[in-house]
Scaffold this motif. Structure first.
Motif, mmCIF file in Angstrom:
data_model
loop_
_atom_site.group_PDB
_atom_site.id
_atom_site.type_symbol
_atom_site.label_atom_id
_atom_site.label_comp_id
_atom_site.label_asym_id
_atom_site.label_seq_id
_atom_site.Cartn_x
_atom_site.Cartn_y
_atom_site.Cartn_z
ATOM 1 N N ARG A 45 0.833 -1.198 0.000
ATOM 2 C CA ARG A 45 0.000 0.000 0.000
ATOM 3 C C ARG A 45 0.865 1.243 0.000
ATOM 4 N N TYR B 28 -8.569 -6.333 3.933
ATOM 5 C CA TYR B 28 -7.504 -5.339 3.813
ATOM 6 C C TYR B 28 -6.857 -5.443 2.444
ATOM 7 N N ARG C 115 -9.006 -3.953 -0.187
ATOM 8 C CA ARG C 115 -9.008 -2.488 -0.203
ATOM 9 C C ARG C 115 -7.770 -1.958 -0.898
ATOM 10 N N LEU D 166 -7.156 0.288 -4.569
ATOM 11 C CA LEU D 166 -6.288 1.432 -4.862
ATOM 12 C C LEU D 166 -5.599 1.229 -6.204
ATOM 13 N N SER E 79 -9.846 4.199 5.344
ATOM 14 C CA SER E 79 -10.207 3.088 4.471
ATOM 15 C C SER E 79 -9.049 2.167 4.195
ATOM 16 N N PRO F 124 -5.854 -3.840 9.619
ATOM 17 C CA PRO F 124 -6.805 -4.403 10.572
ATOM 18 C C PRO F 124 -6.133 -4.728 11.897
#
Lengths: 354, 641
Positions: free
Chosen positions: A64, A141, A144, A148, B36, B40
Motif C-alpha cells: 500500500r 484489507y 481495499r 487502490l 479506508s 486491521p
C-alpha cells in the motif's frame, strides 16, 4: 466520558506489593516478580498463526505504501509541462503494474494457505472462529489495497483508450476538410483536450500543402471574380455543415464512451456476483449429487426388501403346505395302521398307502 | 471529539454520544478515525449481561466486526485461551466479575487486557485485581483500566432506561413495598442515582433538578444533587470539565431534569394504546428493540410420520436504520397499515421496472437494429442494478413490518382492543360513557381478564369519588366471573386513599375520539389488512399528566400542581434548596425521568408535545420499562401483602 484509571491501578499494584512484602507473603514471585515475567514471556507458546498473519498484513502494508508513494507520478502523466522529476515512462508504469500484481497474488496465496492450516490441530470452537475472522479481516484489507491499485490502473487504461480512439477518428475528418479554411480547423483544435495536440499538429502541415494548389487555383481564377463570393458562400455553408457534423459525431463519441464505462461497471458487478454464487452453486451441486445417490441406494434397498418379503412369503407358504401335507400323510398312515386288519384303503390318499 | 461538533443543544442524541463512547472504548480508548486503508487490528470483546444490554441496541454484530472484533463472549462462559490477541472487557465492577477477571489473569487467556468498567470501581476491588495480577505475574499485561460511566441503556435517540438485568431491584414494587427497610431503600436509590450520574457524565451537562415533594423522586433528587456537587467540587477529578462540555457551555443553557414518581399517574401504564410502537410493546414480546414473534405453522394435516407441529420463533430488530419504523412508530395503527400497503405497492412497481428491463434486454440480443434503444437502457440497467441492494433491503423491511403488524392486528381482533381503547379514552377524559362498564366486563369475548382488570382499574383511578359499596361489589363479582385476580384492586384502593391525602387528583385533559365509521371501513377493505370491525380511531392530542408537569416546569408557568416542587442546582455554591427558581427563562432542553417505571405511551406523548415546539429537546428516561401485563403483576404482588 471515560476516566483513565490505569495510573490508579499501577499505584494499587505497588500498594499491594509493599503490603505483601510487609506481611511476608510470597506471592508466587515477590522480588523475582519482574524476572519471572521475563522468563515467563519467552517460553510462552508464540502463536504461529498470528505471527504469520501479522507478517502478511505487514506485506500488504508495504504494498500500500509503495502504491501511494508512486501514485501521484503514475497518474500525473501526459503533462509535458511537468518537470523532469514527475515524469514516469510507460515502461516504469508497466513495471509497477506487474510488481503489484505478483505481490497481490502471493499475498492471496499466503492467506489461502493460512486458511487451510488454521483449522488443523485446534479443538476449541472459539479459537477457530477467531482465526477465521482474522483471515477475513486480512482478506478485506488486501481487497481495499487492490482497489487502490485497480483505480489508478483504470485511469491509465482509460487515457490510453481515449487516445487511441481519437487518433483513429483523425483520417476521416481530414478528407472532408480539404476544402475548408485552415483557420477554422486550427481555431477548433484548442477547444478540444490538450491530449489532442499531436492530432491538430498534423493539420497545419497538410493545410499549407493544400493552400498552395488553392492559391494556384485562385491565381488561375482571377477572371472569375464575380463567382468567388458565391464560392466563398458555398464554402462557408459547407463549413457550417461540416462543423455541425463534427459536433454531432463528437457528441456521439462522448455518449458511447459513457455507455462503455457503465457497461464495464456493470460487468464488474456481475462478475462479483457470479463469483459469489460459484461457491454456493458448488455446494448445491454436491448436495444434489449426494441426494441422488442416497435415493438410488434407497430404491435398491426397497427392491431388495420387497424381494425378501416376497421370498419370505413363498417360504412360509411352502412350509405351511408341506406341514399340511405331512399332517395328512401321517393321518393317513395312522388310519392305515389302525385299519391294518381291515381294508387297506383310506379315502383321501387312496392308492398311496398300499 | 465528535460530541463537541454537534451543533446546538447539549441534549442532542444521547444515542450518538453513547455509541461514540462505545466505539472509542473498542478502539482501545483512542478516538476512532475511519481510515479506508488502515491495517486491521483484531481484538476480542468480553462483556457481562449488563454490558450486553447496553451494547446490543446500539451496535450490530456487523458494526462490531467493522471495529475489528473477532469474538464477543459473555464473561461467565467457558472461554478458551486465545494467545496473542488483546481482550477488551466491558463489565460492571461486582464481586463475581472481579473474581472471574482474576481467574482469567491466572489462566493467562489472552495477551493483553483492557479493562473497562461500566460504572466506577472502588479502590478495594482495584486492589483485588492488582493482587491477582501480581500473583499471575501479569501486571504488564493489564494495559489500560478505564471507568466508562455508561451505566444506562439507550433505546431511542431520546429515550433511555436504567437497567434490564436487575430490574427487580428498582421496580415499582421494590420502591413501593410496605415492608421495605431503610437499607434496602438506600441500595435502590443508590443504584438509580449511580445510573443517572453516568447519564449526565455522558451527556456532559449539569442539570437543574426539580422534583415533587415527599416522594421517592425527592430522595433520588437529593442524592443526585449531592453526588453532582461533590464531583464538581473536586476540581482535579471533575468529570464535567474538558472539551466534551464545550458544546454545553456554549449554549449557555443547562438542561432541566424533572424527576417524577410513578405514583402521580398510575392510569397511563394500564392504558390500552393505539400507536404502533406502544402497541408492539403492549401486545408482543418486545424489549431492547427486539421483537420476538411466534408463528405457528398452520393447520396442516400431519403426515403419517406424526411429527408435532412446531412453532417458528422469529425475532426482528427494530433499529434506527429502519426508516419505516422511525417514521411510523408514533402513528396510530390504521395509518401504519396503510403505509405498509403503500410501501409494498411502490416496491412492487420498482420490481416490475427491473423485470421489464430484463425482458427488453432479452429482446436486445436478437434485434441488431435496436442499438439505439440500448444506449438508453444501459443507463437504466446500471441504475437498476445499483439500486438492487436497496430494493432487497426495502423488501426485508416490508416483510418485517407486515409480519409484526399482522401479529398485532390478530391480537387486536381477538381481544377487541379498539373497544377498550375508546372506552378508556372516554373515561380518562370524563366524557359521557355510552356503554356501561358492567356490560363490557361481563362481555365474554371482549378481551382477556387482564384487559378487563385494566379497564376497571382505570375507571377506579380516575373516578372523582369512589363508587359506592354496592356498585363495587357488583363490579368485583363481574370481575371474578370473568376470571380476574382481584389483588391489584387492593393495592389501588390503598394508593388512592394515600393519593387523596397527598394532592388533588390529576385530570387527563380533554380529548375526543372520532370513530370514522362506515366510510373508512369501506375504504379499508381494499387494503390487505382487512380491518373489519376494527374502528378507525383518530387520536386527538391530549396531554398526559407527565407532559403537563413538564410543560409547566419548562415554560415556567405558574400552576398549583408544580409550584411547590423542589429546586436543586448542583452548580450553586451554597447548597440551599429553596423552592424559588433563580432562572426565569424557559428551558430549551429537558430530561424527564420517571422513578418507578415508564412506558412508551408517555414517551410518545412527550414526543408529540415537543414536535410542536421549535428548537426544544426532550429526553425521556425511566428506571425500568414495563408494559401493562408486567405492571399488573407487580400491582397484584403488592396487593397480596
Amino acid at each position: 466520558m471515560a476516566v483513565d484509571i490505569t495510573l490508579l491501578f499501577r499505584a494499587s499494584v505497588k500498594t499491594v506489593k509493599t503490603r505483601n512484602k510487609a506481611l511476608g507473603v510470597a506471592v508466587g514471585g515477590g522480588v523475582e516478580g519482574s524476572r519471572d515475567e521475563l522468563f515467563r514471556r519467552s517460553p510462552r507458546p508464540k502463536d504461529d498463526f498470528s505471527s504469520r498473519a501479522r507478517e502478511v498484513i505487514s506485506h500488504i502494508g508495504k504494498l500500500r505504501d509503495f502504491l501511494l508513494e508512486h501514485r501521484k507520478n503514475y497518474i500525473n502523466a501526459y503533462s509535458h509541462v511537468m518537470s523532469e522529476y514527475g515524469r514516469m515512462t510507460d515502461t516504469e508504469r508497466d513495471q509497477i503494474d506487474q510488481d503489484a500484481q505478483t505481490f497481490m497474488r502471493t499475498c492471496s496465496e499466503a492467506i489461502q494457505q493460512l486458511r487451510t492450516q488454521a483449522h488443523k490441530g485446534i479443538h476449541s470452537q472459539q479459537v477457530k472462529e477467531h482465526r477465521t475472522a482474522v483471515l477475513d479481516f486480512t482478506e478485506d484489507y488486501l481487497k481495499r489495497v487492490c482497489k487502490l491499485y485497480s483505480e489508478q490502473r483504470a485511469i491509465r487504461v482509460k487515457r490510453v483508450v481515449d487516445k487511441k480512439r481519437l487518433s483513429k477518428l483523425e483520417p476521416e475528418p481530414n478528407t472532408k476538410t480539404r476544402e475548408s479554411m485552415s483557420s477554422e480547423k486550427v481555431s477548433q483544435s484548442p477547444s478540444k483536450d490538450p491530449e489532442e495536440k499531436p492530432v491538430p499538429e498534423e493539420y497545419p502541415e497538410k493545410v499549407p500543402v493544400e493552400a498552395q494548389p488553392e492559391l494556384g487555383s485562385w491565381g488561375d481564377g482571377k477572371g472569375e471574380d464575380e463567382l468567388s463570393p458565391e464560392e466563398i458562400q458555398m464554402f462557408e455553408q459547407e463549413n457550417q455543415r461540416l462543423i455541425g457534423e463534427m459536433n454531432s459525431l463528437f457528441d456521439e463519441v462522448r455518449q458511447i464512451e459513457g455507455k462503455v464505462v457503465e457497461i464495464t461497471r456493470l460487468q464488474e458487478i456481475f462478475t462479483e456476483k457470479v463469483l459469489q454464487q460459484e461457491a454456493e452453486i458448488d455446494n448445491i451441486h454436491q448436495l444434489v449429487v449426494g441426494a441422488t445417490e442416497n435415493i438410488k441406494e434407497g430404491n435398491e434397498d426397497i427392491r431388495e426388501a420387497i424381494k425378501n418379503n416376497a421370498g419370505f412369503r413363498v417360504w412360509v407358504l411352502f412350509f405351511l403346505v408341506m406341514c399340511s401335507f405331512s399332517l395328512l400323510f401321517l393321518d393317513c398312515r395312522k388310519n392305515a395302521v389302525s385299519r391294518s386288519s381291515g381294508q387297506m384303503t383310506c379315502a383321501p390318499c387312496g392308492f398311496l398307502c398300499a | 471529539m465528535v460530541g463537541a461538533k454537534m451543533a446546538g443543544a447539549a441534549a442532542a442524541s444521547i444515542r450518538e454520544r453513547q455509541t461514540v463512547a462505545l466505539k472509542r472504548m473498542l478502539n482501545f480508548n483512542v478516538p476512532h478515525v475511519k481510515n479506508s486503508t488502515g491495517e486491521p487490528v483484531w481484538k476480542v470483546l468480553i462483556y457481562d449481561r449488563f454490558g450486553q444490554d447496553i451494547i446490543s441496541p446500539l451496535l450490530s454484530v456487523k458494526e462490531l466486526r467493522d471495529m475489528g472484533i473477532t469474538l464477543h463472549l459473555l464473561l461467565h462462559s467457558d472461554r478458551d485461551p486465545i494467545p496473542d490477541v488483546p481482550a477488551v472487557y466491558f463489565i460492571m465492577p461486582t464481586e463475581e466479575n472481579i473474581d472471574r477477571i482474576c481467574q482469567d489473569l491466572r489462566n493467562q487467556l489472552y495477551e493483553s487486557y483492557y479493562l473497562n468498567f461500566i460504572s466506577a470501581i472502588s479502590r478495594s476491588k482495584l486492589e483485588d485485581i492488582a493482587n491477582a495480577a501480581l500473583a499471575a505475574s501479569a501486571v504488564t499485561q493489564v494495559a489500560k483500566v478505564f471507568d466508562q460511566y455508561l451505566n444506562f441503556i439507550t433505546l431511542e435517540d431520546d429515550m433511555f432506561v436504567l437497567c434490564n438485568q436487575n430490574k427487580e431491584l428498582v421496580s415499582y414494587r421494590a420502591i413501593n413495598r410496605p415492608d421495605i427497610t431503610d437499607t434496602e431503600m438506600e441500595t435502590v436509590m443508590d443504584t438509580i442515582v449511580d445510573s443517572l450520574f453516568c447519564f449526565f457524565v455522558t451527556l456532559g451537562a449539569v442539570p437543574i433538578i426539580r422534583c415533587s415533594r415527599g416522594t421517592a423522586a425527592e430522595m433520588v433528587a437529593v442524592k443526585l444533587d449531592k453526588k453532582l456537587r461533590e464531583n464538581l467540587r473536586d476540581a482535579r477529578n471533575s468529570l464535567f470539565t474538558g472539551d466534551t462540555l464545550g458544546a454545553g457551555q456554549f449554549s449557555f443553557q443547562r438542561p432541566l431534569l424533572v424527576l417524577i414518581d410513578r405514583n402521580i399517574d398510575l392510569a397511563t401504564p394500564l392504558h390500552h394504546t393505539w400507536t404502533y410502537q406502544a402497541l408492539v410493546h403492549d401486545v408482543l414480546d418486545f424489549h431492547l428493540n427486539r421483537v420476538n414473534l411466534e408463528e405457528s405453522s398452520g393447520m396442516e394435516n400431519s403426515p403419517a410420520g406424526a411429527r408435532p407441529k412446531r412453532k417458528n420463533k422469529k425475532s426482528y430488530d427494530l433499529t434506527p436504520v429502519d426508516k419505516f419504523w422511525q417514521k411510523h412508530k408514533g402513528s396510530p395503527f390504521p395509518e401504519v397499515a396503510e403505509s405498509v400497503q403503500q410501501e409494498l405497492e411502490s416496491y412492487r412497481a420498482q420490481e416490475d421496472e427491473v423485470k421489464r428491463l430484463k425482458s427488453i434486454m432479452g429482446l436486445e440480443g436478437e434485434d441488431e437494429g435496436a442499438i439505439s434503444m440500448l444506449s438508453d437502457n444501459t443507463a437504466k440497467l446500471t441504475s437498476a442494478v445499483s439500486s438492487l441492494p436497496e430494493l432487497l433491503e426495502k423488501k426485508r423491511l416490508i416483510d418485517l413490518h407486515t409480519n409484526v403488524a399482522t401479529a398485532v392486528l390478530e391480537h387486536i381482533k381477538a381481544r377487541k382492543l379498539d373497544v377498550y381503547f375508546e372506552y378508556e379514552e372516554k373515561i380518562m377524559s370524563k366524557t359521557t360513557l355510552d356503554k356501561s362498564l358492567l356490560d363490557i366486563i361481563s362481555d365474554p369475548d371482549a378481551g382477556t381478564p387482564e384487559d378487563k382488570m385494566r379497564l376497571f382499574l382505570i375507571y377506579y383511578i380516575s373516578a372523582q369519588q369512589a363508587p359506592s359499596e354496592a356498585d363495587l361489589e357488583q363490579y368485583k363479582k363481574a370481575l371474578t366471573d370473568a376470571g380476574c385476580n382481584l389483588n391489584p384492586l387492593q393495592y389501588i384502593k390503598q394508593w388512592k386513599a394515600f393519593a387523596k391525602m397527598a394532592s388533588a387528583p390529576t385530570s387527563y385533559g380533554n380529548t375526543t375520539t372520532k370513530p370514522m365509521g362506515l366510510l373508512s371501513r369501506v375504504m379499508n377493505t381494499g387494503s390487505q389488512f382487512v380491518m373489519e370491525g376494527v374502528k378507525n380511531l383518530v387520536l386527538k392530542q391530549q396531554n398526559l399528566p407527565v407532559t403537563r408537569i413538564l410543560d409547566n416546569l419548562m415554560e415556567m408557568k405558574s400552576n398549583p400542581e408544580t409550584d411547590d416542587y423542589r429546586y436543586f442546582d448542583p452548580k450553586m455554591l451554597r447548597g440551599n434548596d429553596s423552592s424559588v427558581p433563580r432562572n426565569k427563562n424557559p428551558f430549551q432542553e429537558a430530561i424527564v425521568f420517571v422513578v418507578g417505571g415508564g412506558n412508551y405511551i408517555e414517551y410518545q406523548n412527550l414526543v408529540d408535545y415537543i414536535k410542536g415546539k421549535q428548537g426544544k429537546h426532550i429526553l425521556y428516561g425511566c428506571s425500568e420499562l414495563f408494559n401493562a401485563t408486567q405492571f399488573i403483576k407487580q400491582l397484584s404482588q403488592l396487593g397480596q401483602k
